[in-house]
Design a protein around this motif. Structure first.
Motif, PDB file in Angstrom:
ATOM      1  N   UNK A 121       0.843  -1.202   0.000  1.00 21.93           N
ATOM      2  CA  UNK A 121       0.000   0.000   0.000  1.00 21.93           C
ATOM      3  C   UNK A 121       0.877   1.250   0.000  1.00 21.93           C
ATOM      4  N   UNK A 122       1.928   1.229   0.818  1.00 27.38           N
ATOM      5  CA  UNK A 122       2.767   2.408   0.982  1.00 27.38           C
ATOM      6  C   UNK A 122       3.574   2.727  -0.269  1.00 27.38           C
ATOM      7  N   UNK A 123       4.144   1.680  -0.880  1.00 30.65           N
ATOM      8  CA  UNK A 123       5.032   1.983  -2.004  1.00 30.65           C
ATOM      9  C   UNK A 123       5.170   0.857  -3.006  1.00 30.65           C
ATOM     10  N   UNK A 124       4.323  -0.135  -2.951  1.00 32.19           N
ATOM     11  CA  UNK A 124       4.408  -1.195  -3.942  1.00 32.19           C
ATOM     12  C   UNK A 124       5.741  -1.914  -3.980  1.00 32.19           C
ATOM     13  N   UNK A 125       6.386  -2.072  -2.843  1.00 30.00           N
ATOM     14  CA  UNK A 125       7.655  -2.800  -2.732  1.00 30.00           C
ATOM     15  C   UNK A 125       8.812  -2.085  -3.405  1.00 30.00           C
ATOM     16  N   UNK A 126       8.801  -0.750  -3.387  1.00 34.84           N
ATOM     17  CA  UNK A 126       9.937   0.002  -3.915  1.00 34.84           C
ATOM     18  C   UNK A 126      11.205  -0.379  -3.172  1.00 34.84           C
ATOM     19  N   UNK A 127      12.291  -0.635  -3.931  1.00 34.06           N
ATOM     20  CA  UNK A 127      13.576  -1.076  -3.384  1.00 34.06           C
ATOM     21  C   UNK A 127      13.413  -2.306  -2.485  1.00 34.06           C
ATOM     22  N   UNK A 128      12.394  -3.098  -2.759  1.00 33.51           N
ATOM     23  CA  UNK A 128      12.123  -4.337  -2.025  1.00 33.51           C
ATOM     24  C   UNK A 128      11.911  -4.113  -0.535  1.00 33.51           C
ATOM     25  N   UNK A 129      11.416  -2.938  -0.178  1.00 32.29           N
ATOM     26  CA  UNK A 129      11.185  -2.616   1.230  1.00 32.29           C
ATOM     27  C   UNK A 129      10.101  -3.506   1.824  1.00 32.29           C
ATOM     28  N   UNK A 130       9.013  -3.714   1.098  1.00 32.19           N
ATOM     29  CA  UNK A 130       7.918  -4.530   1.623  1.00 32.19           C
ATOM     30  C   UNK A 130       8.373  -5.959   1.897  1.00 32.19           C
ATOM     31  N   UNK A 131       9.099  -6.540   0.949  1.00 35.26           N
ATOM     32  CA  UNK A 131       9.577  -7.913   1.126  1.00 35.26           C
ATOM     33  C   UNK A 131      10.605  -7.980   2.254  1.00 35.26           C
ATOM     34  N   UNK A 132      11.488  -6.990   2.323  1.00 37.68           N
ATOM     35  CA  UNK A 132      12.524  -6.986   3.357  1.00 37.68           C
ATOM     36  C   UNK A 132      11.907  -6.977   4.752  1.00 37.68           C
ATOM     37  N   UNK A 133      10.930  -6.106   4.977  1.00 34.59           N
ATOM     38  CA  UNK A 133      10.311  -6.040   6.297  1.00 34.59           C
ATOM     39  C   UNK A 133       9.406  -7.239   6.562  1.00 34.59           C
ATOM     40  N   UNK A 134       8.867  -7.821   5.517  1.00 38.06           N
ATOM     41  CA  UNK A 134       8.103  -9.054   5.691  1.00 38.06           C
ATOM     42  C   UNK A 134       9.015 -10.178   6.152  1.00 38.06           C
ATOM     43  N   UNK A 135      10.188 -10.276   5.544  1.00 40.94           N
ATOM     44  CA  UNK A 135      11.176 -11.274   5.971  1.00 40.94           C
ATOM     45  C   UNK A 135      11.591 -11.017   7.415  1.00 40.94           C
ATOM     46  N   UNK A 136      11.805  -9.745   7.755  1.00 44.24           N
ATOM     47  CA  UNK A 136      12.172  -9.406   9.134  1.00 44.24           C
ATOM     48  C   UNK A 136      11.076  -9.830  10.109  1.00 44.24           C
ATOM     49  N   UNK A 137       9.824  -9.611   9.735  1.00 44.28           N
ATOM     50  CA  UNK A 137       8.708 -10.006  10.596  1.00 44.28           C
ATOM     51  C   UNK A 137       8.643 -11.518  10.762  1.00 44.28           C
ATOM     52  N   UNK A 138       8.892 -12.254   9.685  1.00 44.66           N
ATOM     53  CA  UNK A 138       8.886 -13.718   9.754  1.00 44.66           C
ATOM     54  C   UNK A 138       9.982 -14.222  10.679  1.00 44.66           C
ATOM     55  N   UNK A 139      11.183 -13.680  10.521  1.00 42.38           N
ATOM     56  CA  UNK A 139      12.314 -14.110  11.338  1.00 42.38           C
ATOM     57  C   UNK A 139      12.091 -13.736  12.807  1.00 42.38           C
ATOM     58  N   UNK A 140      11.653 -12.502  13.041  1.00 38.13           N
ATOM     59  CA  UNK A 140      11.425 -12.052  14.412  1.00 38.13           C
ATOM     60  C   UNK A 140      10.319 -12.863  15.088  1.00 38.13           C
ATOM     61  N   UNK A 141       9.324 -13.288  14.320  1.00 37.74           N
ATOM     62  CA  UNK A 141       8.214 -14.061  14.893  1.00 37.74           C
ATOM     63  C   UNK A 141       8.702 -15.328  15.577  1.00 37.74           C
ATOM     64  N   UNK A 142       9.710 -15.966  15.000  1.00 35.65           N
ATOM     65  CA  UNK A 142      10.228 -17.216  15.566  1.00 35.65           C
ATOM     66  C   UNK A 142      10.870 -16.948  16.932  1.00 35.65           C
ATOM     67  N   UNK A 143      11.737 -15.945  16.988  1.00 34.24           N
ATOM     68  CA  UNK A 143      12.434 -15.645  18.240  1.00 34.24           C
ATOM     69  C   UNK A 143      11.480 -15.125  19.305  1.00 34.24           C
ATOM     70  N   UNK A 144      10.571 -14.224  18.915  1.00 35.21           N
ATOM     71  CA  UNK A 144       9.614 -13.694  19.883  1.00 35.21           C
ATOM     72  C   UNK A 144       8.724 -14.791  20.448  1.00 35.21           C
ATOM     73  N   UNK A 145       8.234 -15.670  19.593  1.00 35.88           N
ATOM     74  CA  UNK A 145       7.354 -16.745  20.057  1.00 35.88           C
ATOM     75  C   UNK A 145       8.074 -17.625  21.075  1.00 35.88           C
ATOM     76  N   UNK A 146       9.339 -17.953  20.796  1.00 31.92           N
ATOM     77  CA  UNK A 146      10.111 -18.788  21.721  1.00 31.92           C
ATOM     78  C   UNK A 146      10.355 -18.063  23.045  1.00 31.92           C
TER      79      UNK A 146
END
Length: 239
Positions: A121-146
């Motif tokens: 919505x914000x920028x249509x994945x300009x400079x792969x920002x959307x994918x980068x933060x999605x990956x960060x959220x996925x990775x962080x989810x594992x550590x936070x859940x544990x």
């Protein structure tokens, strides 16, 4: 190391009316903020990174981790119903691993997917920002859940301590105090996201090898210790 019955009961507990309301409200708020920012400022790489980093990763993901991680086992320990679960012929490590898988799945679903939608919505994945933060959220989810699953096994005030960690350490100290950043799940996940994004919009104070090692170590150690605490509860009940 996975029990479908334990998983079903855990999903049911996490997605009950009260928790589900909180779980849905945070992603909805992120998407509303993203739509409003896009409407006022238009498409902008830096703005997208600021919103996704400042709200999605720094606030929403750890809060959802608190709800999912502590809610996967904490209430059962608090009200004593864990005794019934422990009386079943299910190995204690299987219980912990199953609950961790459920907590990770819930955290990922309610954080990574909205993060990607907000980024588009914000920028249509300009400079792969959307994918980068999605990956960060996925990775962080594992550590936070544990981490928060462990917290749920060791304290009756797991939610309070979890919120203090999420809102004070991760959001405040992890973002503002330089020395604390190296001990922040947020910064570790950003190190992974930095490799995905183009340019310098996504940065971390932690190197990728160190971040991966810390993410893995924290997840494994937290899961192991949670299993040990659950084992001690079993022994106490048997005595």
């Amino acid at each position: 190391m996975y029990d479908p019955t334990v998983a079903r009961l855990t999903y049911r507990a996490l997605l009950g009316r009260r928790r589900a309301l909180i779980l849905f409200s945070l992603p909805v708020l992120l998407i509303v903020i993203a739509a409003a920012v896009r409407g006022f400022s238009g498409a902008d790489d830096q703005v997208a990174a600021d919103v996704l980093g400042g709200f999605a990763l720094a606030t929403m993901v750890p809060l959802i981790g608190v709800i999912a991680g502590t809610g996967a086992i904490g209430p059962e320990i608090d009200d004593g119903s864990v005794v019934y679960l422990l009386s079943k012929p299910v190995k204690r490590p299987t219980i912990i691993v199953t609950k961790l898988i459920v907590a990770i799945a819930v955290t990922m679903a309610f954080s990574a997917i909205p993060t990607f939608i907000a980024g588009m919505i914000l920028n249509g994945n300009g400079q792969q920002v959307a994918i980068a933060y999605t990956v960060a959220a996925l990775v962080a989810s594992i550590a936070y859940a544990a981490l928060f699953l462990l917290l749920g096994t060791v304290s009756r005030h797991a939610v309070v301590f979890g919120l203090v960690y999420a809102l004070v350490w991760e959001t405040l100290f992890g973002s503002l105090v330089e020395g604390a950043r190296t001990l922040s799940v947020q910064q570790w996940s950003l190190a992974v996201a930095e490799r995905v994004a183009r340019g310098d919009l996504v940065t971390s104070d932690v190197g990728l090898p160190v971040a991966v090692a810390l993410l893995t170590g924290v997840t494994v150690l937290a899961t192991w210790y949670a299993g040990q605490k659950l084992r001690s509860l079993t022994l106490a009940g048997e005595e």
